[in-house]
Scaffold this motif. Structure first.
Motif, short mmCIF file in Angstrom:
data_model
loop_
_atom_site.label_atom_id
_atom_site.label_comp_id
_atom_site.label_asym_id
_atom_site.label_seq_id
_atom_site.Cartn_x
_atom_site.Cartn_y
_atom_site.Cartn_z
N LYS A 185 -3.76 3.89 -0.23
CA LYS A 185 -4.24 3.23 -1.45
C LYS A 185 -3.61 1.84 -1.50
N THR A 186 -4.45 0.83 -1.67
CA THR A 186 -3.95 -0.54 -1.74
C THR A 186 -3.34 -0.80 -3.11
N SER A 237 0.83 -1.21 0.00
CA SER A 237 0.00 0.00 0.00
C SER A 237 0.87 1.25 0.00
N GLN A 283 -7.77 0.38 -4.32
CA GLN A 283 -8.79 0.86 -3.39
C GLN A 283 -8.19 1.91 -2.47
N THR A 284 -8.98 2.92 -2.11
CA THR A 284 -8.54 3.95 -1.18
C THR A 284 -9.33 3.82 0.12
N TRP A 285 -8.62 3.80 1.24
CA TRP A 285 -9.22 3.66 2.56
C TRP A 285 -8.74 4.79 3.46
N THR A 286 -9.63 5.32 4.29
CA THR A 286 -9.27 6.27 5.35
C THR A 286 -9.73 5.64 6.66
N LEU A 287 -8.77 5.32 7.51
CA LEU A 287 -9.07 4.63 8.76
C LEU A 287 -8.36 5.30 9.94
N ASP A 306 -11.53 -2.19 12.39
CA ASP A 306 -11.11 -1.33 11.27
C ASP A 306 -10.25 -0.15 11.72
N THR A 330 -5.00 7.90 5.27
CA THR A 330 -5.62 7.49 4.02
C THR A 330 -4.55 6.79 3.20
#
Length: 101
Positions: free
Chosen positions: A45-46, A30, A50-54, A78, A43
């Motif tokens: 990006k895999t 990522s 895919q983009t994730w904000t955790l 998560d 935030t």
């Protein structure tokens, strides 16, 4: 008595080595694209796009450089529990002939 002690030591050494990770999900390859200090989120990006904000479990995780290849570990709620950076030597190492195959 010595045999019993040996069995006990063997049991404890194996149980320590075989401890599973606390991570429920791992996103290898990522890239961190944003860090929000106020919201305490990262935030990323895999490698699949895919983009994730955790949120992060530990605010120390917010001190990551952006746009570096990392592995993100996430717990069952998560939340990011760990960020592992690829070392400089591994990232910049020349490819060998066996790696190209």
């Amino acid at each position: 008595m010595n045999m019993l002690m040996l069995l006990i030591l063997t049991f404890f050494s194996v149980s320590v080595i075989a401890t599973p990770s606390d991570a429920a999900t791992i996103f290898g390859g990522s890239r961190i694209i944003a860090i929000d200090q106020g919201q305490q989120t990262i935030t990323f990006k895999t490698k699949e796009g895919q983009t994730w904000t955790l949120p992060v479990m530990d605010p120390k995780l917010l001190k990551q450089p952006k746009d570096e290849q990392v592995t993100i570990e996430i717990d069952l709620n998560d939340r990011i529990i760990n960020v592992v950076q690829l070392s400089g030597e591994a990232r910049n190492a020349p490819r060998t002939e066996t790696e190209d195959r």
